[in-house]
Design a protein around this motif. Structure first.
Motif, PDB file in Angstrom:
ATOM      1  N   SER A 258       5.089  12.307   8.607  1.00  0.00           N
ATOM      2  CA  SER A 258       3.660  12.293   9.376  1.00  0.00           C
ATOM      3  C   SER A 258       3.321  10.726  10.043  1.00  0.00           C
ATOM      4  CB  SER A 258       2.467  12.596   8.518  1.00  0.00           C
ATOM      5  OG  SER A 258       1.115  12.138   9.038  1.00  0.00           O
ATOM      6  N   LYS A 259       3.376  10.713  11.339  1.00  0.00           N
ATOM      7  CA  LYS A 259       3.068   9.370  12.128  1.00  0.00           C
ATOM      8  C   LYS A 259       1.830   8.921  11.748  1.00  0.00           C
ATOM      9  CE  LYS A 259       2.358   7.621  16.713  1.00  0.00           C
ATOM     10  NZ  LYS A 259       1.096   7.569  16.640  1.00  0.00           N
ATOM     11  N   VAL A 260       0.758   9.771  11.498  1.00  0.00           N
ATOM     12  CA  VAL A 260      -0.621   9.234  11.367  1.00  0.00           C
ATOM     13  C   VAL A 260      -0.594   8.760  10.010  1.00  0.00           C
ATOM     14  CG1 VAL A 260      -3.112  10.248  11.024  1.00  0.00           C
ATOM     15  CG2 VAL A 260      -1.624  11.146  12.882  1.00  0.00           C
ATOM     16  N   GLN A 261      -0.196   9.344   8.957  1.00  0.00           N
ATOM     17  CA  GLN A 261      -0.362   8.675   7.355  1.00  0.00           C
ATOM     18  C   GLN A 261       0.602   7.472   7.486  1.00  0.00           C
ATOM     19  OE1 GLN A 261      -2.467   9.360   5.431  1.00  0.00           O
ATOM     20  NE2 GLN A 261      -3.042  11.269   6.637  1.00  0.00           N
TER      21      GLN A 261
ATOM     22  N   TYR B 123      10.991  11.656   1.380  1.00  0.00           N
ATOM     23  CA  TYR B 123      11.314  12.834   2.229  1.00  0.00           C
ATOM     24  C   TYR B 123      10.005  13.868   1.839  1.00  0.00           C
ATOM     25  CZ  TYR B 123      13.805  15.670  -1.225  1.00  0.00           C
ATOM     26  OH  TYR B 123      14.266  16.478  -2.098  1.00  0.00           O
ATOM     27  N   GLY B 124       9.514  13.711   0.795  1.00  0.00           N
ATOM     28  CA  GLY B 124       8.461  14.598   0.494  1.00  0.00           C
ATOM     29  C   GLY B 124       6.906  14.298   0.676  1.00  0.00           C
ATOM     30  N   GLY B 125       7.040  12.992   1.629  1.00  0.00           N
ATOM     31  CA  GLY B 125       5.663  12.661   2.408  1.00  0.00           C
ATOM     32  C   GLY B 125       5.091  11.422   1.644  1.00  0.00           C
ATOM     33  N   THR B 126       5.648  10.766   0.933  1.00  0.00           N
ATOM     34  CA  THR B 126       5.147   9.470   0.166  1.00  0.00           C
ATOM     35  C   THR B 126       5.589   8.313   1.397  1.00  0.00           C
ATOM     36  OG1 THR B 126       5.508  10.259  -1.919  1.00  0.00           O
ATOM     37  CG2 THR B 126       5.209   7.689  -1.714  1.00  0.00           C
ATOM     38  N   ASN B 127       4.540   7.350   1.533  1.00  0.00           N
ATOM     39  CA  ASN B 127       4.762   6.500   2.452  1.00  0.00           C
ATOM     40  C   ASN B 127       4.279   5.215   1.925  1.00  0.00           C
ATOM     41  OD1 ASN B 127       5.175   8.234   4.887  1.00  0.00           O
ATOM     42  ND2 ASN B 127       2.883   8.729   4.526  1.00  0.00           N
ATOM     43  N   ALA B 128       5.255   3.887   1.993  1.00  0.00           N
ATOM     44  CA  ALA B 128       4.763   2.691   1.311  1.00  0.00           C
ATOM     45  C   ALA B 128       5.078   1.449   2.370  1.00  0.00           C
ATOM     46  CB  ALA B 128       5.626   2.498   0.038  1.00  0.00           C
TER      47      ALA B 128
ATOM     48  N   ALA C   8       0.839  -1.262   0.172  1.00  0.00           N
ATOM     49  CA  ALA C   8      -0.099   0.073   0.104  1.00  0.00           C
ATOM     50  C   ALA C   8       1.035   1.286   0.060  1.00  0.00           C
ATOM     51  CB  ALA C   8      -0.982  -0.047   1.424  1.00  0.00           C
ATOM     52  N   ILE C   9       0.377   2.238  -0.564  1.00  0.00           N
ATOM     53  CA  ILE C   9       1.140   3.344  -0.700  1.00  0.00           C
ATOM     54  C   ILE C   9       0.085   4.766  -0.225  1.00  0.00           C
ATOM     55  CG2 ILE C   9       0.694   3.766  -3.096  1.00  0.00           C
ATOM     56  CD1 ILE C   9       3.687   4.828  -3.135  1.00  0.00           C
ATOM     57  N   ASN C  10       0.723   5.715   0.402  1.00  0.00           N
ATOM     58  CA  ASN C  10      -0.164   6.993   0.388  1.00  0.00           C
ATOM     59  C   ASN C  10       0.871   8.254   0.451  1.00  0.00           C
ATOM     60  OD1 ASN C  10       0.878   7.124   2.955  1.00  0.00           O
ATOM     61  ND2 ASN C  10      -1.186   7.007   4.120  1.00  0.00           N
ATOM     62  N   CYS C  11       0.369   9.403   0.842  1.00  0.00           N
ATOM     63  CA  CYS C  11       0.992  10.575   0.946  1.00  0.00           C
ATOM     64  C   CYS C  11       0.552  11.361   2.142  1.00  0.00           C
ATOM     65  CB  CYS C  11       0.907  11.243  -0.426  1.00  0.00           C
ATOM     66  SG  CYS C  11       2.079  12.832  -0.388  1.00  0.00           S
ATOM     67  N   ASP C  12       1.298  12.118   2.908  1.00  0.00           N
ATOM     68  CA  ASP C  12       0.889  12.811   3.952  1.00  0.00           C
ATOM     69  C   ASP C  12       0.014  14.036   3.740  1.00  0.00           C
ATOM     70  OD1 ASP C  12       2.776  11.111   5.253  1.00  0.00           O
ATOM     71  OD2 ASP C  12       4.364  12.773   5.433  1.00  0.00           O
ATOM     72  N   GLY C  13       0.236  14.560   2.286  1.00  0.00           N
ATOM     73  CA  GLY C  13      -0.681  15.790   2.160  1.00  0.00           C
ATOM     74  C   GLY C  13       0.078  17.113   2.903  1.00  0.00           C
ATOM     75  N   TYR C  14      -0.882  17.890   3.068  1.00  0.00           N
ATOM     76  CA  TYR C  14      -0.518  19.171   3.705  1.00  0.00           C
ATOM     77  C   TYR C  14      -0.121  18.986   5.222  1.00  0.00           C
ATOM     78  CZ  TYR C  14      -0.282  23.768   5.782  1.00  0.00           C
ATOM     79  OH  TYR C  14       0.153  24.738   6.493  1.00  0.00           O
ATOM     80  N   LYS C  15       1.232  19.357   5.488  1.00  0.00           N
ATOM     81  CA  LYS C  15       1.615  19.536   7.073  1.00  0.00           C
ATOM     82  C   LYS C  15       1.966  20.817   7.514  1.00  0.00           C
ATOM     83  CE  LYS C  15       4.172  16.469   5.531  1.00  0.00           C
ATOM     84  NZ  LYS C  15       5.217  15.529   5.153  1.00  0.00           N
ATOM     85  N   GLU C  16       1.475  21.182   8.548  1.00  0.00           N
ATOM     86  CA  GLU C  16       1.876  22.387   9.206  1.00  0.00           C
ATOM     87  C   GLU C  16       3.208  22.634   9.402  1.00  0.00           C
ATOM     88  OE1 GLU C  16      -0.287  23.565  12.765  1.00  0.00           O
ATOM     89  OE2 GLU C  16      -2.182  23.769  11.413  1.00  0.00           O
TER      90      GLU C  16
END
Length: 618
Positions: free
Chosen positions: A262-265, A392-397, A247-255
């Motif tokens: 992102s721990k959550v994503q 490092y741009g927010g992609t998680n796999a 599976a793969i996702n992205c953090d999206g916007y982060k303050e």
């Protein structure tokens, strides 16, 4: 390799390269499991996957204290870096690459050609057999500085540099060379960070990746190139590991900013894998983490892992990161982690992380023992393991892997006949080296069968051939440079080759004995005892034509059975076909004849026959 085909050493060594290729064989059976069937790689201080394992299990730091990367650019870069060897070596003739192209070809492409060929062979697949097939090629890589270095060197180049250095050609060149007609695509990683990371203080000051350690102060850059051959389990000749799900996702916007993980994503992408597969995270015994050794990245990742895997789990979850051993190879990092997992499963050992002495206080699960970093070599018999990767741009796999029980796969094998192992190669040294290694692994019947699969067809441009015969207490080998032959045939002599007691030694082989007993049953229908004939000590036993012909024919049939049991067939499948009909015996009733002669796919029929009742035994 001819001097005209060698690559400019200075130019090649000035290029940093980090690539991987994923060759995926699209098969018809959509319900079959996906497996990694072949693998090959170049890693820091490791010219192949075997040397990579040696460095891992011995705890060798694969990061070099000095290197020549970026020297031409005059950039401020870390003094320690993981670099691969032999960028200057390439056998252009073997890959049918013209000298004009090979001299200006990007080192990444040279390595991709080598590794892809090796991964296909490692899967037990002859490259020619997939030519024209719907096999896809996917390449991920980091952009290279080789083209710019060539221009600055003011060396005269040629127009072939367009097809030898263009990134879009990396996957297409593989499809072209191997004749693959499936998808051919690539994705690349901008190398600007390769030297700017250091300026942003993201790299380790002392060049040591201290993943999960309290002293973690940044990652270490490294090079690697890895190729894997993926196919359906139903058609695989070898299965290192099953790719259960990913599976793969992205953090999206982060303050906190785009580079803040992102721990959550990360939790979300992990949970998705186990929810969609129905596998309980507690069944996962080891996680190969991203683990770069950065101050922010390690805590975010391991805290997410602890939330997914450790709630209610009995005993600690084992984690590690190959980056502590070799550095961060960026686009190839995931496959380096998979390489480590495959080797760990095969050897039954989980190699230790390096540079870990005290747990990072920002990771509570390390403090309370829910998560344990593998800081020493441990026994490894996991059924499920997973691999985590973060961009490092927010992609998680996240990938879930399933291993077979290696003890079931490597059950004890005691062959009743001497083993014959064949090999071909470009040089005499290469063939002898391979045969020496093969003897060490000859107790693995799956390995031997895989070699026999590869020996069925001619591999182009491999002019040296050799064999090794492994007997019970003796090893015999030979290597020669030979001309290619279109086919191989077994040719048997006729009457005159028989002698009293000729089956005495061969009958000790089970396959030979079973064949003789089967022929004995056929001949018993005609009132003829083959066993009495072969066991006779009478010097006049074979004086008559009947005994001679029946004895010789039965012996030859048994010999063919014995050779066939060794995974050899006396023909080239392109010429003859694949029915594997080696001989014909027809004994339907007492009055039938025992046919002499062999037929191979109907191409050649025996023309003699003996009526065992009517023939004169004198």
């Amino acid at each position: 390799m001819d001097s005209t085909q060698q690559v400019n050493v200075g130019r090649a060594n000035s290029c940093r390269k980090s690539v991987f290729v994923n060759i995926m064989n699209k098969c018809v059976d959509n319900d079959s499991e996906i497996v990694i069937s072949g693998i090959s790689g170049r890693y820091p201080k490791s010219d192949d996957i075997s040397e990579f394992w040696k460095n891992l299990v011995e705890g060798n730091d694969m990061v070099s204290n000095s290197h020549d990367r970026y020297d031409e650019l005059g950039l401020l870069v870390p003094s320690r870096m993981g670099v691969i060897n032999s960028l200057d070596k390439f056998d252009a003739d073997f890959f049918s690459v013209h000298t004009k192209l090979s001299n200006v070809m990007d080192p990444r492409l040279r390595k991709l050609l080598e590794l892809s060929h090796e991964a296909i062979l490692d899967a037990g697949v002859i490259p020619e057999s997939i030519r024209g097939s719907n096999t896809a090629v996917f390449v991920a890589f980091e952009d290279s500085a080789s083209c710019g270095i060539t221009r600055r060197s003011k060396e005269r180049t040629n127009l072939y540099s367009v097809v030898g250095n263009e990134s879009a050609m990396l996957s297409n060149r593989l499809s072209y060379n191997f004749g693959l007609t499936g998808s051919s695509a690539h994705c690349n990683h901008d190398p600007v960070g390769s030297f700017m990371y250091h300026g942003l203080e993201m790299t380790s000051v002392d060049g040591k990746c201290k993943a999960f350690d309290a002293g973690a102060d940044g990652f270490v850059q490294a090079e690697a190139a890895v190729a894997i051959y993926i196919c359906k389990m139903a058609v695989a000749k070898r299965a290192y590991v099953t790719l259960v799900h990913a599976a793969i996702n992205c953090d999206g916007y982060k303050e906190e900013g785009i580079t803040f993980p992102s721990k959550v994503q990360q939790e979300n992408v992990m949970r998705k894998v186990y929810e969609e597969t129905g596998v309980n995270p507690h069944e996962v015994e080891y996680v190969e983490a991203h683990g770069t050794g950065t101050k922010v990245g390690d805590p975010q990742e391991l805290n997410a892992i602890a939330s997914v895997f450790c709630n209610g789990k009995k005993g600690p979850l084992l984690v590690g990161s190959v980056k502590s051993n070799m550095g961060h190879s960026e686009p190839a990092a995931g496959l380096c982690g998979i390489s480590k997992l495959i080797l760990s499963h095969m050897k039954g050992i989980l190699p230790a992380n390096l540079h870990y002495s005290s747990p990072n206080p920002e990771i509570p699960a390390l403090i309370d023992g829910r998560v344990k970093v593998v800081d020493r070599n441990l026994e490894f018999k996991a059924k499920y393991a997973s691999l985590n990767s973060i961009g490092y741009g927010g992609t998680n796999a996240h990938i879930l892997l399933k291993f077979q029980n290696e003890e079931d796969v490597r059950n004890q094998w005691q062959p009743s006949i001497p083993l014959i192992i064949l090999c071909s190669g470009r040089t005499e040294f290469a063939v002898q080296h391979f045969l020496d290694e093969a003897v060490i692994e000859c107790q693995d019947q799956h390995f031997v069968k895989l070699l026999h699969e590869l020996s069925r067809e001619i591999l182009p441009r491999q002019v040296y051939r050799g064999y090794v015969i492994v007997k019970f207490d003796e090893i015999e080998s030979s290597v020669d440079k030979t001309e290619f032959k279109d086919s191989v045939w077994f040719i048997f002599s006729g009457v005159g080759s028989q002698w009293v007691g000729m089956a005495k030694d061969m009958i000790t082989f089970d396959v030979f004995k079973k064949s003789i007993m089967k022929s004995n049953e056929y001949l018993a229908n005609a009132g003829f005892s083959l066993m009495d004939l072969l066991e006779s000590t009478d010097p006049t036993t074979f004086d008559g034509i009947k005994n001679s012909m029946v004895g010789v024919n039965s012996y030859q049939v048994a010999l063919v059975d014995l050779l066939n049991e060794s995974w050899y067939t006396p023909h080239n499948s392109k010429e003859i076909g694949s029915k594997k009909q080696i001989y014909t015996i027809n004994m339907l009733d007492k009055e039938s004849s025992f046919f002499v002669g062999h037929s191979i796919d109907g191409k050649f029929q025996g023309i003699q026959q003996i009526d065992v009742e009517g023939a004169d035994s004198n």
